[in-house]
Design an enzyme around this catalytic site. Structure first.
Site, PDB file in Angstrom:
ATOM      1  N   CYS A   1       7.172   2.262  -3.645  1.00  0.00           N
ATOM      2  CA  CYS A   1       7.734   0.918  -3.526  1.00  0.00           C
ATOM      3  C   CYS A   1       8.952   0.756  -4.445  1.00  0.00           C
ATOM      4  O   CYS A   1       9.200   1.593  -5.305  1.00  0.00           O
ATOM      5  CB  CYS A   1       6.684  -0.116  -3.905  1.00  0.00           C
ATOM      6  SG  CYS A   1       5.361  -0.221  -2.695  1.00  0.00           S
TER       7      CYS A   1
ATOM      8  N   CYS B   1       8.242  -1.751   0.711  1.00  0.00           N
ATOM      9  CA  CYS B   1       7.354  -2.531  -0.140  1.00  0.00           C
ATOM     10  C   CYS B   1       7.984  -2.756  -1.507  1.00  0.00           C
ATOM     11  O   CYS B   1       8.889  -2.028  -1.902  1.00  0.00           O
ATOM     12  CB  CYS B   1       6.000  -1.844  -0.277  1.00  0.00           C
ATOM     13  SG  CYS B   1       6.100  -0.122  -0.768  1.00  0.00           S
TER      14      CYS B   1
END
Ligand code: NAG
Ligand code: NAG
Ligand code: NAG
Length: 234
Positions: A83, A157
């Site tokens: 992420c 993300c």
């Protein structure tokens, strides 16, 4: 010169409009480069990826390859990304490439296995002449990139970065980042969408508060994303 000129005139035509010559060797070679040098430790079956790709393209007419036809190929190359490092860019290719050292921290679609394998290649069933993108909805090149972009955006993300070119009109283009990728971002997975608008010395056309980028911010807002937007020069 009399001999060289006709050759120069004829060759690029084929290279431009047909399947990229030696595509099989390029794709398999890139695949081994990726799994050996770029992301060593990842295990992919390069020959099998090629076979699934070929199956998708060869079994269907040039204008008739859908995203679903690539399903098995995509299943052969699952990939997970950390992420906070996803970078989406549109019309800022020059920047992304010239600042490779800075952007190495980020992951772009071109850093994924599928992006790495097929970047800048052209293909279709008829090796000598491929249809133009605009002439069919299910173009084999378009369908592959559409699915690849969608997968990439769905995985995004944490904080994601969107790099846009403020020196053109429609920096946020509904046909590019604005279609597949934006629609595939998941507000539950994405913490912040950090937009960077880069302008060239020739002067800005658009900024965080002007032009199409305002529209992007409105869409993000309406879908429940948190966002920031920064104007910066090169
Ligand atoms: C494209 O695919 C559809 C559905 O598979 C089929 O009905 C159609 O005949 C195909 N068109 C061409 C030009 O092959
Ligand atoms: C922005 O677009 C202009 C016009 O196409 C181009 O000359 C410039 O290099 C682009 N800027 C970046 C940062 O890529
Ligand atoms: C995510 O972005 C927000 C807004 O720019 C920032 O305040 C925060 O520190 C960032 N978090 C990480 C992990 O980068």
């Amino acid at each position: 010169f009399d001999i060289i000129v006709p050759q120069l005139c004829l060759c690029p035509v084929q290279a431009t409009f047909g399947t990229t010559p030696n595509i099989k060797h390029i794709v398999i070679g890139r695949c081994f480069t990726y799994t050996t040098l770029v992301q060593p430790g990842l295990r992919y079956d390069c020959e099998e990826i090629w076979r699934q790709f070929e199956k998708a393209v060869v079994q269907h007419a040039s204008c008739n390859v859908t995203e679903e036809h690539y399903c098995e190929m995509f299943n052969m190359m699952p990939q997970v990304w950390p992420c906070d490092r996803f970078l989406f860019w549109s019309k800022t290719r020059m920047l992304v490439h010239s600042y490779a050292a800075v952007f190495r921290h980020f992951w772009t679609l071109e850093d994924t296995l599928v992006g790495f394998l097929f970047n800048d290649l052209i293909w279709c069933f008829n090796f000598n002449s491929c249809p133009a993108w605009s002439t069919c909805r299910t173009h084999p090149v378009y369908s592959l990139w559409k699915r690849a972009s969608q997968n990439f955006a769905e995985m995004a993300c944490g904080n994601i970065t969107v790099l846009l070119n403020g020196s053109i009109t429609n920096a946020f283009n509904r046909k590019m980042f604005g279609s597949v990728e934006l629609d595939s971002l998941n507000p539950q997975r994405v913490n912040y969408v950090n937009i960077k608008v880069v302008t060239s010395p020739e002067g800005p056309h658009e900024s965080c508060s002007q032009g199409s980028i305002v529209e992007l911010i409105q869409i993000l807002w309406s879908r429940g994303f948190r966002w920031t937007c920064t104007d910066s020069d090169l």
